[in-house]
Design a protein around this motif. Sequence first.
Motif, PDB file in Angstrom:
ATOM      1  N   GLU A   4       0.831  -1.204   0.000  1.00  0.00           N
ATOM      2  CA  GLU A   4       0.000   0.000   0.000  1.00  0.00           C
ATOM      3  C   GLU A   4       0.864   1.253   0.000  1.00  0.00           C
ATOM      4  OE1 GLU A   4      -3.187  -0.113  -0.564  1.00  0.00           O
ATOM      5  OE2 GLU A   4      -3.018  -2.296  -0.599  1.00  0.00           O
ATOM      6  N   ARG A   5       1.959   1.223   0.755  1.00  0.00           N
ATOM      7  CA  ARG A   5       2.850   2.383   0.789  1.00  0.00           C
ATOM      8  C   ARG A   5       3.561   2.556  -0.550  1.00  0.00           C
ATOM      9  NH1 ARG A   5       6.620   2.319   5.783  1.00  0.00           N
ATOM     10  NH2 ARG A   5       7.594   0.606   4.650  1.00  0.00           N
ATOM     11  N   ILE A   6       3.969   1.434  -1.167  1.00  0.00           N
ATOM     12  CA  ILE A   6       4.604   1.518  -2.481  1.00  0.00           C
ATOM     13  C   ILE A   6       3.632   2.097  -3.505  1.00  0.00           C
ATOM     14  CG2 ILE A   6       5.643   0.183  -4.355  1.00  0.00           C
ATOM     15  CD1 ILE A   6       6.591  -1.811  -2.188  1.00  0.00           C
ATOM     16  N   LEU A   7       2.381   1.652  -3.461  1.00  0.00           N
ATOM     17  CA  LEU A   7       1.364   2.182  -4.377  1.00  0.00           C
ATOM     18  C   LEU A   7       1.144   3.678  -4.152  1.00  0.00           C
ATOM     19  CD1 LEU A   7      -1.174  -0.778  -4.257  1.00  0.00           C
ATOM     20  CD2 LEU A   7       0.067  -0.007  -6.285  1.00  0.00           C
ATOM     21  N   GLU A   8       1.181   4.093  -2.901  1.00  0.00           N
ATOM     22  CA  GLU A   8       1.036   5.525  -2.589  1.00  0.00           C
ATOM     23  C   GLU A   8       2.169   6.333  -3.218  1.00  0.00           C
ATOM     24  OE1 GLU A   8       1.354   8.504   1.290  1.00  0.00           O
ATOM     25  OE2 GLU A   8       1.020   6.360   1.608  1.00  0.00           O
ATOM     26  N   GLY A  11       1.782   6.435  -7.009  1.00  0.00           N
ATOM     27  CA  GLY A  11       0.729   7.377  -7.372  1.00  0.00           C
ATOM     28  C   GLY A  11       1.194   8.820  -7.298  1.00  0.00           C
ATOM     29  N   ALA A  12       2.011   9.132  -6.298  1.00  0.00           N
ATOM     30  CA  ALA A  12       2.516  10.505  -6.152  1.00  0.00           C
ATOM     31  C   ALA A  12       3.508  10.861  -7.251  1.00  0.00           C
ATOM     32  CB  ALA A  12       3.167  10.673  -4.781  1.00  0.00           C
ATOM     33  N   MET A  13       4.285   9.876  -7.732  1.00  0.00           N
ATOM     34  CA  MET A  13       5.292  10.152  -8.756  1.00  0.00           C
ATOM     35  C   MET A  13       4.672  10.443 -10.118  1.00  0.00           C
ATOM     36  SD  MET A  13       8.301   7.396  -7.878  1.00  0.00           S
ATOM     37  CE  MET A  13       9.394   8.005  -9.157  1.00  0.00           C
ATOM     38  N   GLN A  14       3.554   9.777 -10.441  1.00  0.00           N
ATOM     39  CA  GLN A  14       2.875   9.989 -11.723  1.00  0.00           C
ATOM     40  C   GLN A  14       3.820   9.777 -12.911  1.00  0.00           C
ATOM     41  OE1 GLN A  14      -0.644  10.887 -12.413  1.00  0.00           O
ATOM     42  NE2 GLN A  14      -0.566   9.830 -10.435  1.00  0.00           N
ATOM     43  N   ALA A  15       4.633   8.736 -12.842  1.00  0.00           N
ATOM     44  CA  ALA A  15       5.599   8.462 -13.914  1.00  0.00           C
ATOM     45  C   ALA A  15       4.930   7.707 -15.056  1.00  0.00           C
ATOM     46  CB  ALA A  15       6.758   7.642 -13.363  1.00  0.00           C
ATOM     47  N   ASP A  16       5.373   7.978 -16.272  1.00  0.00           N
ATOM     48  CA  ASP A  16       4.894   7.231 -17.434  1.00  0.00           C
ATOM     49  C   ASP A  16       5.621   5.896 -17.570  1.00  0.00           C
ATOM     50  OD1 ASP A  16       3.020   9.182 -18.535  1.00  0.00           O
ATOM     51  OD2 ASP A  16       4.789  10.403 -18.893  1.00  0.00           O
ATOM     52  N   ILE A  17       6.857   5.848 -17.113  1.00  0.00           N
ATOM     53  CA  ILE A  17       7.683   4.641 -17.157  1.00  0.00           C
ATOM     54  C   ILE A  17       8.332   4.503 -15.785  1.00  0.00           C
ATOM     55  CG2 ILE A  17       9.687   3.527 -18.223  1.00  0.00           C
ATOM     56  CD1 ILE A  17       9.141   5.437 -20.667  1.00  0.00           C
ATOM     57  N   LEU A  18       8.286   3.301 -15.225  1.00  0.00           N
ATOM     58  CA  LEU A  18       8.770   3.116 -13.862  1.00  0.00           C
ATOM     59  C   LEU A  18       9.502   1.778 -13.753  1.00  0.00           C
ATOM     60  CD1 LEU A  18       8.546   4.430 -10.993  1.00  0.00           C
ATOM     61  CD2 LEU A  18       6.553   2.994 -10.643  1.00  0.00           C
ATOM     62  N   ALA A  19      10.722   1.816 -13.221  1.00  0.00           N
ATOM     63  CA  ALA A  19      11.490   0.592 -12.979  1.00  0.00           C
ATOM     64  C   ALA A  19      11.589   0.361 -11.476  1.00  0.00           C
ATOM     65  CB  ALA A  19      12.886   0.708 -13.582  1.00  0.00           C
ATOM     66  N   LEU A  20      11.226  -0.845 -11.052  1.00  0.00           N
ATOM     67  CA  LEU A  20      11.356  -1.231  -9.650  1.00  0.00           C
ATOM     68  C   LEU A  20      12.288  -2.422  -9.542  1.00  0.00           C
ATOM     69  CD1 LEU A  20       7.752  -0.686  -9.557  1.00  0.00           C
ATOM     70  CD2 LEU A  20       8.707  -0.458  -7.299  1.00  0.00           C
ATOM     71  N   GLN A  21      13.113  -2.417  -8.486  1.00  0.00           N
ATOM     72  CA  GLN A  21      14.001  -3.534  -8.228  1.00  0.00           C
ATOM     73  C   GLN A  21      13.649  -4.149  -6.880  1.00  0.00           C
ATOM     74  OE1 GLN A  21      15.848  -0.240  -8.716  1.00  0.00           O
ATOM     75  NE2 GLN A  21      15.072  -0.639 -10.767  1.00  0.00           N
ATOM     76  N   GLY A 193       5.880  12.956   0.120  1.00  0.00           N
ATOM     77  CA  GLY A 193       5.051  11.970   0.802  1.00  0.00           C
ATOM     78  C   GLY A 193       5.859  10.924   1.536  1.00  0.00           C
ATOM     79  N   ALA A 194       5.563   9.659   1.240  1.00  0.00           N
ATOM     80  CA  ALA A 194       6.170   8.525   1.956  1.00  0.00           C
ATOM     81  C   ALA A 194       7.461   8.039   1.313  1.00  0.00           C
ATOM     82  CB  ALA A 194       5.161   7.376   2.028  1.00  0.00           C
ATOM     83  N   ALA A 195       8.034   8.812   0.384  1.00  0.00           N
ATOM     84  CA  ALA A 195       9.178   8.321  -0.389  1.00  0.00           C
ATOM     85  C   ALA A 195      10.359   7.918   0.492  1.00  0.00           C
ATOM     86  CB  ALA A 195       9.624   9.369  -1.403  1.00  0.00           C
ATOM     87  N   ARG A 196      10.607   8.631   1.573  1.00  0.00           N
ATOM     88  CA  ARG A 196      11.766   8.296   2.430  1.00  0.00           C
ATOM     89  C   ARG A 196      11.525   7.042   3.263  1.00  0.00           C
ATOM     90  NH1 ARG A 196      15.656  12.159   2.222  1.00  0.00           N
ATOM     91  NH2 ARG A 196      15.012  14.267   1.608  1.00  0.00           N
ATOM     92  N   ASN A 197      10.274   6.591   3.352  1.00  0.00           N
ATOM     93  CA  ASN A 197       9.956   5.424   4.163  1.00  0.00           C
ATOM     94  C   ASN A 197       9.642   4.187   3.321  1.00  0.00           C
ATOM     95  OD1 ASN A 197      10.068   6.934   6.618  1.00  0.00           O
ATOM     96  ND2 ASN A 197       8.045   7.763   6.164  1.00  0.00           N
ATOM     97  N   GLY A 198       9.554   4.343   2.007  1.00  0.00           N
ATOM     98  CA  GLY A 198       9.161   3.231   1.158  1.00  0.00           C
ATOM     99  C   GLY A 198      10.282   2.257   0.870  1.00  0.00           C
ATOM    100  N   SER A 199      11.520   2.720   1.012  1.00  0.00           N
ATOM    101  CA  SER A 199      12.684   1.900   0.678  1.00  0.00           C
ATOM    102  C   SER A 199      13.896   2.513   1.351  1.00  0.00           C
ATOM    103  CB  SER A 199      12.874   1.870  -0.842  1.00  0.00           C
ATOM    104  OG  SER A 199      14.134   1.310  -1.199  1.00  0.00           O
TER     105      SER A 199
END
Length: 211
Positions: A4-8, A11-21, A193-199
């Motif tokens: 849920e936090r990752i989805l938040e 959603g805040a980033m609103q990126a068209d292309i997103l890479a997750l590791q 937002g929660a970016a500093r706590n997501g990873s």
Amino acid sequence: RNEERILEIIGAMQADILALQEFVLKDQSGNIAMVEEFAGRAGYHCIAQPMRRRRSMVQFNLLLTRAPAHSNNLVTLPRDGFEPRGFITAKIKADGQELQIAATHLGLNPAARMRQIKMIVELCARPTETPFALLGDLNTMFPWEAAKRFLGQEFPDQQQPAAFPARLPLLALDSIYLRPAEIIQSLRTFTEGAARNGSDHLPLIADIALS
């Protein structure tokens, strides 16, 4: 692993292309359907590359795109002695123009990392006139290491902001390299937002103009 936090954050980033590791399902399985469900909740098409690590846990490299990719491939990279490594390559249409993408998570061994990055660049970035984006945790720490110098030659004058550790960023382990450099409008860490706590890494975000 808090979806849920990752989805938040996504959603805040609103990126068209997103890479997750290092995306891990709650049951630590390699269930692609569950990964695609997660991507759908975020509003993205998904290309997933499972990487089976120790104790049978599966971590994914993910490439999420608003527009569906019209071609993609999952490539296994040379091992670094610790964990399996790979990258996702894909092509999408953006602003009426094609963009080639490579999304990856490179190894911890410097010699293996050099072999891995050379393989990606040789397979994806040359020779081609198609704009190219290299995204991911490249684990390149120091300016004198071979992989970092090689990237500096391939993508001159592209400085990556420090994004690790998230609480007090000191190291530029994560990267967005782009070719041609003229398409770059901005490149920065994302701290909302929660970016500093997501990873333990901050997200990087780039604005580009292809047209």
